[in-house]
Design a protein around this motif. Sequence first.
Motif, short mmCIF file in Angstrom:
data_model
loop_
_atom_site.label_atom_id
_atom_site.label_comp_id
_atom_site.label_asym_id
_atom_site.label_seq_id
_atom_site.Cartn_x
_atom_site.Cartn_y
_atom_site.Cartn_z
N ALA A 180 2.40 -4.81 14.11
CA ALA A 180 3.21 -4.16 13.08
C ALA A 180 4.34 -5.09 12.63
N ARG A 181 4.91 -5.81 13.57
CA ARG A 181 5.98 -6.75 13.22
C ARG A 181 5.43 -7.91 12.39
N ASP A 182 4.26 -8.40 12.76
CA ASP A 182 3.63 -9.47 11.99
C ASP A 182 3.39 -9.07 10.53
N LEU A 183 2.97 -7.80 10.36
CA LEU A 183 2.51 -7.36 9.05
C LEU A 183 3.58 -6.69 8.20
N SER A 184 4.80 -6.61 8.73
CA SER A 184 5.85 -5.91 7.99
C SER A 184 6.12 -6.58 6.64
N ARG A 185 6.05 -7.89 6.59
CA ARG A 185 6.34 -8.58 5.33
C ARG A 185 5.27 -8.34 4.27
N ARG A 189 1.28 -1.14 7.74
CA ARG A 189 1.69 -0.49 8.98
C ARG A 189 0.56 -0.57 10.02
N VAL A 190 0.94 -0.46 11.30
CA VAL A 190 -0.03 -0.47 12.41
C VAL A 190 0.33 0.64 13.39
N ILE A 191 -0.63 1.51 13.65
CA ILE A 191 -0.40 2.66 14.53
C ILE A 191 -1.63 2.83 15.43
N VAL A 244 5.98 6.20 9.97
CA VAL A 244 5.24 6.08 11.23
C VAL A 244 4.68 4.67 11.31
N ASN A 245 5.19 3.88 12.23
CA ASN A 245 4.77 2.49 12.31
C ASN A 245 5.09 1.93 13.69
N GLY A 246 4.18 1.09 14.19
CA GLY A 246 4.40 0.41 15.46
C GLY A 246 4.36 1.30 16.68
#
Length: 261
Positions: A180-185, A189-191, A244-246
């Motif tokens: 999720a941190r990698d893809l924030s830019r 989102r990743v859940i 809702v993320n991470g």
Amino acid sequence: MKIANRTFLVSGGSSGLGEATVKDLLAQDGYVAILDRSPPSDELKSSPRVRYYAVDITQLQQIDDAVEKTAVWTKETGAALGGVINCAGVGVAAKIIDAKNEPHSLELWDFAIAVNLTGSFNLTRLALKHLVKVDPEQGPDGERGVVIFVASAAAFEGQPGQTAYAASKGALRSMTLPMARDLSRHGVRVITIAPGVFDSSMTANFAAKTRKNLETEGIIYPRRFGQPSEFARTIRWILDTPYVNGETIRLSGAGRLPGKL
């Protein structure tokens, strides 16, 4: 994220929790590419908003081919890629040292990791090269899409014989936040969802005593197995809710797997 007129890759979408997810996405006017070893029902195959690709999730080339064909399909329909929902999985059981003092099978370990972990990783990373290029949605968030993994209650409290299974599901839980941190830019989102015991082809084979013990001792409320439709509605909620993320979300009726059934 809006579901309507978006395309979702769903592995394991021909049966069980994956099939329930596919049906719910279609009910919200979404498009679905099903990646599965087995074909979906005739009802799903006949839908103009469904494409089925015969995929063994352990075979990289098959995954890549399906992703590329889905990308072409999205251009034909105008329904841009919206996300990846990794429902393909396998349950395995073996103790680290068996009754004959023989060590856990390496072949079984490799199989669990290949399906549950590496298969989800490969489908996600290959889909992301297309997802990050999708035009962001209008609005302040500029969201492009969502990645959903399916772990298990065993990621938190694996039972005897679940070393390989728990490791594969726990790894999905562990990679959720860094991804999720990698893809924030990119506005992706990743859940992860960690289901407890659900009615499925796997739990259908449980002995009556095992099922009763789980319902009366392992699940708090409601004291029953989860239903695939409840899993699908959780997917919908995740897609609908940008904040809702991470996270890894337990879907368990407050249940916890006991140390022994």
